[in-house]
Design an enzyme around this catalytic site. Structure first.
Site, PDB file in Angstrom:
ATOM      1  N   HIS A 109      -5.503  -3.924   7.446  1.00 60.97           N
ATOM      2  CA  HIS A 109      -4.822  -3.095   6.456  1.00 60.97           C
ATOM      3  C   HIS A 109      -5.497  -3.138   5.083  1.00 60.97           C
ATOM      4  CE1 HIS A 109      -0.861  -2.286   8.632  1.00 60.97           C
ATOM      5  NE2 HIS A 109      -1.546  -3.058   9.458  1.00 60.97           N
ATOM      6  N   ARG A 116      -5.600   5.879   6.928  1.00 61.06           N
ATOM      7  CA  ARG A 116      -4.479   5.637   6.011  1.00 61.06           C
ATOM      8  C   ARG A 116      -4.633   4.288   5.306  1.00 61.06           C
ATOM      9  NH1 ARG A 116      -0.009   2.849   8.885  1.00 61.06           N
ATOM     10  NH2 ARG A 116      -0.742   2.303  10.978  1.00 61.06           N
ATOM     11  N   HIS A 133     -13.357 -30.507  -2.991  1.00 59.92           N
ATOM     12  CA  HIS A 133     -13.349 -31.807  -2.311  1.00 59.92           C
ATOM     13  C   HIS A 133     -12.248 -31.884  -1.257  1.00 59.92           C
ATOM     14  CE1 HIS A 133     -10.811 -31.904  -5.893  1.00 59.92           C
ATOM     15  NE2 HIS A 133     -10.064 -32.819  -5.304  1.00 59.92           N
TER      16      HIS A 133
END
Length: 254
Positions: free
Chosen positions: A203, A237, A114
């Site tokens: 990331h 990575r 809400h």
């Protein structure tokens, strides 16, 4: 004599047929279809759905048997070890077709309690302006409700592959993130700035965004959402670290 023998044979045939007929209580017509395929062969090989993940690791495929079917996302990438297992066991890869018409257009699941209702309505307008489609899981008014219900619904839509991404709004955004992250395959991030939103995608490959209607205003919401939707994880990575997050989750699912 021959007539008597013929009559006895006919009577015997009628008696045999009468005994073989179905009972009178069962007056349904008998099917003439004969299934010549065994029940087990009508089912496909064991299928695992990992379509909510962007990176498929060896842990995702290690438990699959030879000839199994693995469903993954359209743009998902397999790690080298995962690819070796797939090749060795001849696992079939099925890529889930994108539900969006183009790379720029996504199907976004949205939800709010809400306190976040008004901002959710603003969000829907923004998503339309950006060319995205919306799945609205509520709430549909400012009547008091419980935020975990809506965070769960949005998270399930994303985890099941029914929506590309999800956005949930409550008062602070924290509770909805906690609830959404209980759903396997979901990486929900509570973002309060453009920088955090960009980082959560680039990331962490976040697939659910949670916002706090009491901590940001409409303009900030628009900037955060626009940045979040336009950012993708790109570097290996980062993908490797996200794969480790998924691996932690699997440890506690056993």
């Amino acid at each position: 004599m021959e007539d008597d023998t013929r009559d006895r044979v006919r009577a015997l045939v009628r008696e045999v047929l009468a005994k073989a007929a179905p009972e009178a209580a069962d007056d349904k017509p008998q099917s003439r279809f004969v299934n010549t395929v065994s029940e087990s062969s009508t089912q496909s090989a064991v299928t695992r759905d990992e379509s909510a993940k962007s990176v498929i690791t060896e842990d995702d495929v290690r438990g699959l048997e030879a000839g199994a079917v693995l469903r993954i996302g359209e743009d998902a990438r397999l790690t080298p070890l995962a690819q070796d297992i797939v090749n060795e066991r001849k696992i079939e890869i099925v890529r889930r077709a994108s539900r969006r018409g183009s790379k720029a257009s996504k199907l976004i699941a949205v939800g709010a309690d809400h306190g976040g209702f008004k901002m959710k309505e603003e969000l829907k307008v923004l998503l339309g302006e950006l060319g995205h489609k919306v799945q609205d899981f509520g709430a549909y008014s400012e009547e008091a409700v419980d935020y975990p219900d809506f965070a769960h619904a949005v998270a399930r839509a994303v985890a099941d592959g029914n929506s590309d991404l999800g956005i949930v709004i409550d008062g602070a955004g924290v509770g909805s993130a906690m609830a959404a992250n209980k759903v396997p395959g979901v990486r929900a991030a509570a973002c309060y700035s453009v920088e955090v939103a960009r980082n959560s995608r680039e990331h962490n490959d976040a697939n659910v965004l949670t916002l706090g209607s009491k901590t940001i205003d409409g303009k900030q919401m628009r900037d955060i959402v626009t940045t979040w939707l336009s950012t993708e994880i790109t570097e290996d990575r980062h993908r490797k670290r996200v794969a480790k997050i998924d691996a932690i989750q699997r440890q506690y699912q056993r």
